[in-house]
Scaffold this motif. Structure first.
Motif, mmCIF file in Angstrom:
data_model
loop_
_atom_site.group_PDB
_atom_site.id
_atom_site.type_symbol
_atom_site.label_atom_id
_atom_site.label_comp_id
_atom_site.label_asym_id
_atom_site.label_seq_id
_atom_site.Cartn_x
_atom_site.Cartn_y
_atom_site.Cartn_z
ATOM 1 N N MET A 1 0.749 -1.091 -0.007
ATOM 2 C CA MET A 1 -0.143 -0.030 -0.115
ATOM 3 C C MET A 1 0.882 1.265 0.077
ATOM 4 O O MET A 1 0.434 2.194 -0.067
ATOM 5 C CB MET A 1 -0.897 -0.048 1.176
ATOM 6 N N ARG A 2 2.341 1.158 0.258
ATOM 7 C CA ARG A 2 3.183 2.254 0.497
ATOM 8 C C ARG A 2 3.299 2.982 -0.987
ATOM 9 O O ARG A 2 3.365 4.270 -1.010
ATOM 10 C CB ARG A 2 4.545 1.964 1.054
ATOM 11 N N VAL A 3 3.212 2.321 -1.749
ATOM 12 C CA VAL A 3 3.520 3.035 -3.287
ATOM 13 C C VAL A 3 2.275 3.689 -3.825
ATOM 14 O O VAL A 3 2.539 4.982 -4.155
ATOM 15 C CB VAL A 3 3.788 1.740 -4.618
ATOM 16 N N PRO A 4 0.959 3.375 -3.665
ATOM 17 C CA PRO A 4 -0.068 4.181 -3.883
ATOM 18 C C PRO A 4 0.240 5.568 -3.054
ATOM 19 O O PRO A 4 -0.441 6.656 -3.754
ATOM 20 C CB PRO A 4 -1.356 3.484 -3.753
ATOM 21 N N TYR A 5 0.401 5.326 -1.939
ATOM 22 C CA TYR A 5 0.510 6.645 -1.015
ATOM 23 C C TYR A 5 1.398 7.520 -1.600
ATOM 24 O O TYR A 5 1.510 8.706 -1.456
ATOM 25 C CB TYR A 5 0.589 6.224 0.392
ATOM 26 N N ALA A 6 2.562 6.911 -1.930
ATOM 27 C CA ALA A 6 3.667 7.787 -2.042
ATOM 28 C C ALA A 6 3.293 8.471 -3.772
ATOM 29 O O ALA A 6 3.754 9.537 -3.793
ATOM 30 C CB ALA A 6 4.998 6.844 -2.639
ATOM 31 N N ILE A 7 2.438 7.849 -4.538
ATOM 32 C CA ILE A 7 2.228 8.257 -5.825
ATOM 33 C C ILE A 7 1.205 9.548 -5.505
ATOM 34 O O ILE A 7 1.086 10.540 -6.086
ATOM 35 C CB ILE A 7 1.599 7.230 -6.759
ATOM 36 N N ALA A 8 0.087 9.300 -4.613
ATOM 37 C CA ALA A 8 -0.717 10.319 -4.287
ATOM 38 C C ALA A 8 -0.068 11.340 -3.563
ATOM 39 O O ALA A 8 -0.499 12.739 -3.959
ATOM 40 C CB ALA A 8 -1.697 9.734 -3.097
ATOM 41 N N ASP A 9 1.029 11.265 -2.709
ATOM 42 C CA ASP A 9 1.720 12.256 -2.189
ATOM 43 C C ASP A 9 2.517 13.150 -3.294
ATOM 44 O O ASP A 9 2.488 14.344 -3.120
ATOM 45 C CB ASP A 9 2.612 12.065 -1.303
ATOM 46 N N ALA A 10 3.241 12.491 -4.061
ATOM 47 C CA ALA A 10 3.791 13.038 -5.481
ATOM 48 C C ALA A 10 2.930 13.784 -6.079
ATOM 49 O O ALA A 10 3.128 15.068 -6.675
ATOM 50 C CB ALA A 10 4.516 12.089 -6.124
ATOM 51 N N ASN A 11 1.723 13.375 -6.266
ATOM 52 C CA ASN A 11 0.616 14.427 -6.954
ATOM 53 C C ASN A 11 0.282 15.475 -6.403
ATOM 54 O O ASN A 11 0.205 16.558 -6.877
ATOM 55 C CB ASN A 11 -0.763 13.554 -7.367
ATOM 56 N N THR A 109 9.892 13.557 -6.427
ATOM 57 C CA THR A 109 8.761 13.146 -7.775
ATOM 58 C C THR A 109 7.902 14.304 -8.067
ATOM 59 O O THR A 109 7.868 14.441 -9.272
ATOM 60 C CB THR A 109 8.237 12.008 -7.237
ATOM 61 N N GLY A 110 7.466 14.919 -7.003
ATOM 62 C CA GLY A 110 6.254 15.730 -7.490
ATOM 63 C C GLY A 110 6.996 17.103 -8.120
ATOM 64 O O GLY A 110 6.368 17.760 -9.143
#
Length: 270
Positions: A1-11, A109-110
């Motif tokens: 689940m950490r990858v989706p959270y990291a993607i959301a944070d980067a967005n 990333t963001g």
């Protein structure tokens, strides 16, 4: 689940930087003014002395020129990543990010993703400027999209180099000066503005293997802007410009994404 959270944070971080472009339009204005000046100067001041495909200056040179301006612009645009991160460190924004429950990788990333949006805007402005001076896309619609895509992919890779520089040297002024020293020669010792045949042999060899030359060559081919009578390239990179540029992009990303994130952890732990 950490990858989706990291993607959301980067967005979220990317959205924050995109909103900053809207609120500080001066940055975008000066980012686009410089390449517009290059187009006009090279097309109308120096273009008459530069022969392309046996034709001196004129429409042939302007079509040859635009892909080089595109390449130079997106590479210089990557320095915004480093300067922006250095400014965030200086102003304490990074410290605020550290206090939030967010993935550390999201900051870099963001930042790099938001600069892709900046490059898209700049390319649109550059394309309109090119149309005004006589540049045209001679290839198909899909080929043109491929030309823009290869420019953006390469620029995204370079932005990670400057993400590392921005965390290593947290001063916007130093980042800008260091960027100029590095980028200025690699964008000029290339086929961005003049044919490689006009360069001395040592510089010509460097330029043939310079990824800025290949991203420029790839864009020219995909836009259909290779003038008739232009000599066929003999160096492997220029014979396979898309492949060579993608190889460079993948290698740069593979090296500098982990390095930049490691430097971020070091810089924020001080």
């Amino acid at each position: 689940m950490r990858v989706p959270y990291a993607i959301a944070d980067a967005n979220v971080v990317a959205k924050r930087n995109i909103i900053k472009i809207k609120r500080v339009p001066d940055l975008l204005v000066f980012t686009t003014l410089s390449p517009i000046m290059f187009v006009l100067l090279f097309a109308y001041v120096f273009g008459g002395a530069i022969a392309i495909g046996g034709e001196s200056g004129g429409a042939a040179y302007r079509e040859y020129l635009i892909a080089g301006i595109f390449a130079q612009t997106v590479v210089f645009g990557a320095t915004i990543t480093g300067a922006g991160l250095a400014e965030d460190v200086k102003k304490g924004i990074i410290d605020r990010f550290r206090s939030l429950p967010m993935a550390p990788s999201a900051v870099l990333t963001g930042r790099t993703l938001s600069d892709v949006v900046n490059n898209v805007i700049v390319l649109i402005v550059m394309s309109l400027t090119g149309l005004l001076v006589g540049w045209r896309i001679r290839g198909s619609f899909l080929e043109a999209l491929g030309g823009y895509a290869i420019l953006l992919v390469f620029a995204y890779a370079i932005s990670w180099v400057f993400a590392w520089v921005g965390m290593l040297v947290p001063s916007p002024e130093v980042v800008n000066n260091a960027s100029f020293i590095i980028i200025f020669p690699i964008t000029f010792v290339a086929n961005t503005f003049v044919p490689l045949e006009s360069l001395p042999s040592a510089l010509q060899t460097f330029a043939e293997w310079n990824p800025v030359s290949t991203v420029t060559q790839a864009a020219r081919e995909l836009f259909g802007n290779i003038p008739p009578g232009t000599p066929e390239p003999t160096a492997w990179p220029l014979e396979n410009p898309v492949l060579y540029t993608l190889i460079w992009s993948v290698v740069i990303l593979a090296i500098f994404i982990p390095i930049a994130n490691a430097q971020y952890r070091v810089s924020t732990s001080r």
